[in-house]
Design a protein around this motif. Structure first.
Motif, PDB file in Angstrom:
ATOM      1  N   ASP A  13       0.853  -1.185   0.000  1.00 34.76           N
ATOM      2  CA  ASP A  13       0.000   0.000   0.000  1.00 34.76           C
ATOM      3  C   ASP A  13       0.892   1.239   0.000  1.00 34.76           C
ATOM      4  O   ASP A  13       1.849   1.334   0.770  1.00 34.76           O
ATOM      5  CB  ASP A  13      -0.891  -0.020   1.246  1.00 34.76           C
ATOM      6  N   ASP A  14       0.587   2.171  -0.892  1.00 42.56           N
ATOM      7  CA  ASP A  14       1.417   3.369  -1.035  1.00 42.56           C
ATOM      8  C   ASP A  14       1.574   4.126   0.275  1.00 42.56           C
ATOM      9  O   ASP A  14       2.670   4.563   0.616  1.00 42.56           O
ATOM     10  CB  ASP A  14       0.836   4.297  -2.095  1.00 42.56           C
ATOM     11  N   GLN A  15       0.498   4.293   1.034  1.00 42.57           N
ATOM     12  CA  GLN A  15       0.570   5.073   2.272  1.00 42.57           C
ATOM     13  C   GLN A  15       1.480   4.395   3.292  1.00 42.57           C
ATOM     14  O   GLN A  15       2.219   5.071   4.014  1.00 42.57           O
ATOM     15  CB  GLN A  15      -0.824   5.295   2.871  1.00 42.57           C
ATOM     16  N   VAL A  74       4.967   5.218   2.311  1.00 46.25           N
ATOM     17  CA  VAL A  74       5.213   6.641   2.562  1.00 46.25           C
ATOM     18  C   VAL A  74       5.515   6.844   4.046  1.00 46.25           C
ATOM     19  O   VAL A  74       6.451   7.570   4.395  1.00 46.25           O
ATOM     20  CB  VAL A  74       4.006   7.504   2.109  1.00 46.25           C
ATOM     21  N   ASP A  75       4.757   6.190   4.912  1.00 49.37           N
ATOM     22  CA  ASP A  75       4.989   6.296   6.355  1.00 49.37           C
ATOM     23  C   ASP A  75       6.384   5.809   6.728  1.00 49.37           C
ATOM     24  O   ASP A  75       7.090   6.442   7.515  1.00 49.37           O
ATOM     25  CB  ASP A  75       3.941   5.504   7.139  1.00 49.37           C
ATOM     26  N   GLN A 125       8.950   8.355   5.433  1.00 51.00           N
ATOM     27  CA  GLN A 125       8.934   9.579   6.248  1.00 51.00           C
ATOM     28  C   GLN A 125       9.729   9.374   7.528  1.00 51.00           C
ATOM     29  O   GLN A 125      10.499  10.249   7.934  1.00 51.00           O
ATOM     30  CB  GLN A 125       7.502   9.974   6.600  1.00 51.00           C
TER      31      GLN A 125
END
Length: 87
Positions: free
Chosen positions: A62-64, A67-68, A71
């Motif tokens: 999952d992209d999110q 990203v997490d 980050q």
């Protein structure tokens, strides 16, 4: 065997980050510091089987989720750059 799959995901993401232009120190000590800080800010994803590990890794596509992870790696590299434990 109980495994925090997030550690493997973060380790691979850090390797990719280093290979793609990270401009800080990438010695083993700094990498371990970055991983420790990163993992302390991510929710652990434990698995007790290979099947569970595959399931968790699939969720990480999952992209999110990625990203997490990225980050937190970027945040951790900034901290380690500012407070290296070696000369």
């Amino acid at each position: 065997m109980l495994t925090n799959v997030m550690e493997n995901v973060a380790r691979r993401a850090l390797q990719s980050f280093i290979e793609n232009g990270y401009d800080g120190c990438s010695c083993e000590l700094c990498q371990n510091d970055i991983l420790a800080i990163t993992l302390n800010h991510l929710k652990p994803q434990y698995s007790a089987s290979d099947t569970g590990e595959v399931y968790i890794k699939a969720k990480m596509l999952d992209d999110q989720a990625m990203v997490d992870v990225m980050q937190e790696i970027i945040r951790a590299t900034t901290i380690v750059k500012q407070h290296r434990r070696h000369a």
